[in-house]
Design a protein around this motif. Structure first.
Motif, PDB file in Angstrom:
ATOM      1  N   TYR A  95       0.793  -1.237  -0.068  1.00 46.47           N
ATOM      2  CA  TYR A  95       0.056   0.037   0.052  1.00 46.47           C
ATOM      3  C   TYR A  95       0.842   1.243   0.139  1.00 46.47           C
ATOM      4  O   TYR A  95       2.003   1.429   0.531  1.00 46.47           O
ATOM      5  CB  TYR A  95      -0.858   0.258   1.238  1.00 46.47           C
ATOM      6  CG  TYR A  95      -2.103  -0.772   1.378  1.00 46.47           C
ATOM      7  CD1 TYR A  95      -1.880  -2.238   1.786  1.00 46.47           C
ATOM      8  CD2 TYR A  95      -3.305  -0.223   0.695  1.00 46.47           C
ATOM      9  CE1 TYR A  95      -3.023  -3.003   1.844  1.00 46.47           C
ATOM     10  CE2 TYR A  95      -4.505  -1.335   0.875  1.00 46.47           C
ATOM     11  CZ  TYR A  95      -4.175  -2.509   1.392  1.00 46.47           C
ATOM     12  OH  TYR A  95      -5.668  -3.342   1.429  1.00 46.47           O
TER      13      TYR A  95
ATOM     14  N   LEU B  46      -3.970   0.507  -2.534  1.00 45.18           N
ATOM     15  CA  LEU B  46      -3.415  -0.761  -2.811  1.00 45.18           C
ATOM     16  C   LEU B  46      -2.468  -0.590  -4.169  1.00 45.18           C
ATOM     17  O   LEU B  46      -3.387  -0.324  -4.979  1.00 45.18           O
ATOM     18  CB  LEU B  46      -4.652  -1.796  -2.913  1.00 45.18           C
ATOM     19  CG  LEU B  46      -4.156  -3.199  -3.246  1.00 45.18           C
ATOM     20  CD1 LEU B  46      -3.127  -3.542  -2.011  1.00 45.18           C
ATOM     21  CD2 LEU B  46      -5.148  -4.223  -3.504  1.00 45.18           C
TER      22      LEU B  46
ATOM     23  N   TYR C 144      -0.978  -6.931  -4.911  1.00 49.00           N
ATOM     24  CA  TYR C 144      -1.446  -8.091  -4.307  1.00 49.00           C
ATOM     25  C   TYR C 144      -0.790  -9.295  -4.829  1.00 49.00           C
ATOM     26  O   TYR C 144      -0.903  -9.602  -5.929  1.00 49.00           O
ATOM     27  CB  TYR C 144      -2.853  -8.064  -4.259  1.00 49.00           C
ATOM     28  CG  TYR C 144      -3.474  -9.406  -3.747  1.00 49.00           C
ATOM     29  CD1 TYR C 144      -4.073 -10.090  -4.413  1.00 49.00           C
ATOM     30  CD2 TYR C 144      -3.083  -9.780  -2.362  1.00 49.00           C
ATOM     31  CE1 TYR C 144      -4.933 -11.546  -4.101  1.00 49.00           C
ATOM     32  CE2 TYR C 144      -3.897 -11.143  -1.963  1.00 49.00           C
ATOM     33  CZ  TYR C 144      -4.698 -11.912  -2.992  1.00 49.00           C
ATOM     34  OH  TYR C 144      -4.950 -13.023  -2.536  1.00 49.00           O
TER      35      TYR C 144
ATOM     36  N   ILE D 189      -1.278 -11.155  -8.054  1.00 54.90           N
ATOM     37  CA  ILE D 189      -2.571 -11.365  -8.657  1.00 54.90           C
ATOM     38  C   ILE D 189      -3.431 -10.016  -9.235  1.00 54.90           C
ATOM     39  O   ILE D 189      -4.049 -10.096 -10.174  1.00 54.90           O
ATOM     40  CB  ILE D 189      -3.526 -11.792  -7.547  1.00 54.90           C
ATOM     41  CG1 ILE D 189      -2.913 -13.022  -7.109  1.00 54.90           C
ATOM     42  CG2 ILE D 189      -4.781 -12.089  -8.060  1.00 54.90           C
ATOM     43  CD1 ILE D 189      -2.770 -14.232  -7.745  1.00 54.90           C
ATOM     44  N   ASP D 190      -2.763  -9.102  -8.586  1.00 55.71           N
ATOM     45  CA  ASP D 190      -3.622  -7.675  -9.156  1.00 55.71           C
ATOM     46  C   ASP D 190      -2.477  -6.486  -8.961  1.00 55.71           C
ATOM     47  O   ASP D 190      -2.084  -6.251  -7.845  1.00 55.71           O
ATOM     48  CB  ASP D 190      -4.886  -7.360  -8.347  1.00 55.71           C
ATOM     49  CG  ASP D 190      -5.499  -6.197  -8.631  1.00 55.71           C
ATOM     50  OD1 ASP D 190      -6.646  -5.965  -8.003  1.00 55.71           O
ATOM     51  OD2 ASP D 190      -5.081  -5.442  -9.462  1.00 55.71           O
TER      52      ASP D 190
ATOM     53  N   PHE E 174       3.537   0.982   2.885  1.00 54.42           N
ATOM     54  CA  PHE E 174       3.234  -0.243   3.703  1.00 54.42           C
ATOM     55  C   PHE E 174       3.003  -1.822   3.053  1.00 54.42           C
ATOM     56  O   PHE E 174       2.591  -1.905   1.935  1.00 54.42           O
ATOM     57  CB  PHE E 174       1.768   0.015   4.222  1.00 54.42           C
ATOM     58  CG  PHE E 174       1.672   1.234   5.658  1.00 54.42           C
ATOM     59  CD1 PHE E 174       1.098   2.485   5.134  1.00 54.42           C
ATOM     60  CD2 PHE E 174       2.256   0.966   6.800  1.00 54.42           C
ATOM     61  CE1 PHE E 174       1.269   3.687   6.258  1.00 54.42           C
ATOM     62  CE2 PHE E 174       2.519   2.135   7.790  1.00 54.42           C
ATOM     63  CZ  PHE E 174       1.835   3.309   7.379  1.00 54.42           C
TER      64      PHE E 174
ATOM     65  N   HIS F 203      -8.298 -15.730   6.202  1.00 57.25           N
ATOM     66  CA  HIS F 203      -8.415 -14.652   7.065  1.00 57.25           C
ATOM     67  C   HIS F 203      -9.022 -13.454   6.517  1.00 57.25           C
ATOM     68  O   HIS F 203      -8.660 -13.018   5.030  1.00 57.25           O
ATOM     69  CB  HIS F 203      -7.273 -14.426   7.882  1.00 57.25           C
ATOM     70  CG  HIS F 203      -7.032 -15.034   9.182  1.00 57.25           C
ATOM     71  ND1 HIS F 203      -7.076 -14.666  10.387  1.00 57.25           N
ATOM     72  CD2 HIS F 203      -6.941 -16.521   9.062  1.00 57.25           C
ATOM     73  CE1 HIS F 203      -6.971 -15.784  11.150  1.00 57.25           C
ATOM     74  NE2 HIS F 203      -7.095 -16.815  10.575  1.00 57.25           N
ATOM     75  N   THR F 204      -9.926 -12.448   7.213  1.00 57.01           N
ATOM     76  CA  THR F 204     -10.377 -11.458   6.419  1.00 57.01           C
ATOM     77  C   THR F 204      -9.377  -9.921   6.582  1.00 57.01           C
ATOM     78  O   THR F 204      -9.477  -9.459   5.981  1.00 57.01           O
ATOM     79  CB  THR F 204     -11.751 -11.174   6.876  1.00 57.01           C
ATOM     80  OG1 THR F 204     -11.631 -10.862   8.501  1.00 57.01           O
ATOM     81  CG2 THR F 204     -12.728 -12.331   6.522  1.00 57.01           C
ATOM     82  N   GLU F 205      -8.669 -10.081   7.743  1.00 56.42           N
ATOM     83  CA  GLU F 205      -7.874  -8.615   7.911  1.00 56.42           C
ATOM     84  C   GLU F 205      -6.740  -8.702   7.421  1.00 56.42           C
ATOM     85  O   GLU F 205      -6.062 -10.041   7.412  1.00 56.42           O
ATOM     86  CB  GLU F 205      -7.898  -8.070   9.372  1.00 56.42           C
ATOM     87  CG  GLU F 205      -7.258  -9.231  10.206  1.00 56.42           C
ATOM     88  CD  GLU F 205      -8.220  -9.967  10.935  1.00 56.42           C
ATOM     89  OE1 GLU F 205      -8.924 -10.610  10.307  1.00 56.42           O
ATOM     90  OE2 GLU F 205      -7.792 -10.530  12.151  1.00 56.42           O
ATOM     91  N   ALA F 206      -5.851  -7.794   7.169  1.00 55.94           N
ATOM     92  CA  ALA F 206      -4.367  -7.764   6.935  1.00 55.94           C
ATOM     93  C   ALA F 206      -3.851  -7.262   8.394  1.00 55.94           C
ATOM     94  O   ALA F 206      -4.055  -6.152   8.825  1.00 55.94           O
ATOM     95  CB  ALA F 206      -4.392  -6.864   5.727  1.00 55.94           C
ATOM     96  N   PHE F 207      -2.534  -7.644   8.236  1.00 56.04           N
ATOM     97  CA  PHE F 207      -1.529  -7.230   9.456  1.00 56.04           C
ATOM     98  C   PHE F 207      -0.689  -6.331   8.594  1.00 56.04           C
ATOM     99  O   PHE F 207       0.323  -6.848   7.924  1.00 56.04           O
ATOM    100  CB  PHE F 207      -0.786  -8.361   9.769  1.00 56.04           C
ATOM    101  CG  PHE F 207      -2.022  -9.353  10.753  1.00 56.04           C
ATOM    102  CD1 PHE F 207      -2.749 -10.134   9.858  1.00 56.04           C
ATOM    103  CD2 PHE F 207      -1.998  -9.423  11.982  1.00 56.04           C
ATOM    104  CE1 PHE F 207      -3.780 -11.162  10.526  1.00 56.04           C
ATOM    105  CE2 PHE F 207      -3.104 -10.149  12.533  1.00 56.04           C
ATOM    106  CZ  PHE F 207      -3.825 -11.163  11.872  1.00 56.04           C
ATOM    107  N   PHE F 208      -0.366  -5.196   9.288  1.00 54.56           N
ATOM    108  CA  PHE F 208       0.557  -4.323   8.504  1.00 54.56           C
ATOM    109  C   PHE F 208       1.679  -4.137   9.217  1.00 54.56           C
ATOM    110  O   PHE F 208       2.030  -4.472  10.641  1.00 54.56           O
ATOM    111  CB  PHE F 208      -0.178  -2.820   8.699  1.00 54.56           C
ATOM    112  CG  PHE F 208      -1.283  -2.595   7.577  1.00 54.56           C
ATOM    113  CD1 PHE F 208      -2.415  -3.286   7.632  1.00 54.56           C
ATOM    114  CD2 PHE F 208      -1.080  -1.802   6.333  1.00 54.56           C
ATOM    115  CE1 PHE F 208      -3.357  -3.019   6.811  1.00 54.56           C
ATOM    116  CE2 PHE F 208      -1.910  -1.777   5.426  1.00 54.56           C
ATOM    117  CZ  PHE F 208      -3.393  -2.249   5.741  1.00 54.56           C
ATOM    118  N   GLY F 209       2.712  -3.935   8.454  1.00 57.08           N
ATOM    119  CA  GLY F 209       4.333  -3.319   8.781  1.00 57.08           C
ATOM    120  C   GLY F 209       4.396  -1.977   9.314  1.00 57.08           C
ATOM    121  O   GLY F 209       3.147  -1.355   9.317  1.00 57.08           O
ATOM    122  N   GLN F 210       5.472  -1.542   9.959  1.00 50.83           N
ATOM    123  CA  GLN F 210       5.522  -0.095  10.216  1.00 50.83           C
ATOM    124  C   GLN F 210       5.705   1.000   9.267  1.00 50.83           C
ATOM    125  O   GLN F 210       5.777   2.076   9.510  1.00 50.83           O
ATOM    126  CB  GLN F 210       6.740   0.097  11.392  1.00 50.83           C
ATOM    127  CG  GLN F 210       6.821  -0.926  12.392  1.00 50.83           C
ATOM    128  CD  GLN F 210       5.531  -0.520  13.434  1.00 50.83           C
ATOM    129  OE1 GLN F 210       5.758   0.564  14.142  1.00 50.83           O
ATOM    130  NE2 GLN F 210       4.613  -1.119  13.498  1.00 50.83           N
TER     131      GLN F 210
END
Lengths: 113, 113
Positions: free
Chosen positions: B35, B45, B48, B55-56, B91, B99-106
Motif C-alpha cells: 500500500y 493498494l 497484491y 494477482i492484481d 506499507f 482470514h479477512t484482515e491484513a496485518f501491517f508493517g511499520q
C-alpha cells in the motif's frame, strides 16, 4: 464496486468525553467491516472487525462499533477517551469473496486534557 | 512472531535514483499487499500477491514501479527512476489464508528530493 466514506476528517475531543467516528460504505454484496488505528509514525493496527453475528463489536480498549445494514454504516464509538487515544482511525471494507481492503480517508482524533 | 517487517524505515533519495523497499511477511501468511499512503490520496493498494504470485497490480502507478516476491518470506517494491511525487509512506501487509484482515508493517517513509 465499493467505497468507504468517513464523514469527519478531524475530531478534537476532551479527555474523558465520548467520541463517535462515522463510517458509511457502499456495496451491493455482503461485506466484512474493520476499524484500524494508526498512531503517529506507526503502521495500521486492527482495532475491531465485524464478520457476522452480533452487530455490535467491541475492542479490548473500550471502543465499540455497530454494523447497521439498512444504513450501510459502521460507526465507531468510545464513551470516555484518553490522551493515548490520539491517533488516526481508518474504516475499511472488504467484500466477502474479495481480497481487497478498501479504506476510508481516515479521521484524526486529537484528545486534549 | 515479530509481525510484518519492513526496511528501511526511512529513505531519502535524489530524483532519478533507484529505490528498493523490502518486506518480510508474517510466517505462514500467503497473501501480501503493498500500500501507499499520502495526504492527498490516502491509502492505495498498489499490488497484491497470493502464494508468491502477483494477482492484481492494477494499482501500480506506472512502469517505474515494480514488485517481486521471490519466496514466501520476502518481497520488494522497486521504483526506478524515482520522482519527488513518489514521496509517501509505503506499507506492506500480509494475511493468512481464509482470514479477512491484513496485518501491517511499520511502513517505509520515502522522501525523494
Amino acid at each position: 464496486a465499493q467505497s468507504v466514506t468517513q464523514l469527519d476528517s478531524q475530531v478534537p475531543v476532551f479527555e474523558e468525553a465520548p467520541v463517535e467516528l462515522r463510517c458509511n460504505y457502499s456495496s451491493s454484496v455482503s461485506v466484512y467491516l474493520f476499524w484500524y488505528v494508526q498512531y503517529p509514525n506507526q503502521g495500521l493496527q486492527l482495532l475491531l472487525k465485524y464478520l457476522s453475528g452480533s452487530t455490535l463489536v467491541e475492542s479490548i480498549n473500550g471502543f465499540e462499533a455497530e454494523f447497521n445494514k439498512s444504513q450501510t454504516s459502521f460507526h465507531l464509538r468510545k464513551p470516555s477517551v484518553h490522551i493515548s487515544d490520539t491517533a488516526e482511525y481508518f474504516c475499511a471494507v472488504r467484500r466477502g469473496n474479495d481480497y481487497k481492503l478498501s479504506f476510508g480517508a481516515g479521521t484524526t482524533v486529537t484528545v486534549r486534557a | 512472531d515479530a509481525g510484518v517487517i519492513q526496511s528501511p524505515r526511512h529513505e531519502v533519495t535524489e530524483m532519478g535514483q533507484e529505490v528498493t523497499l523490502r518486506c518480510k511477511p508474517i510466517s505462514g501468511h500467503n497473501s501480501l499487499f503493498w500500500y501507499r499512503q499520502t495526504m492527498m490520496r490516502g491509502l492505495e493498494l498498489l499490488i497484491y500477491f497470493n502464494n508468491n504470485v502477483p494477482i492484481d497490480d492494477s494499482g501500480m502507478p506506472e512502469d517505474r514501479f515494480s514488485a517481486k516476491m521471490p519466496n514466501a518470506s520476502f518481497s520488494t517494491l522497486k521504483i526506478q527512476p524515482s520522482e519527488p511525487r513518489d514521496s509517501a509512506v509505503y506499507f506492506c501487509a500480509s494475511s493468512p489464508q481464509g482470514h479477512t484482515e491484513a496485518f501491517f508493517g511499520q511502513g517505509t517513509r520515502l522522501t525523494v528530493v
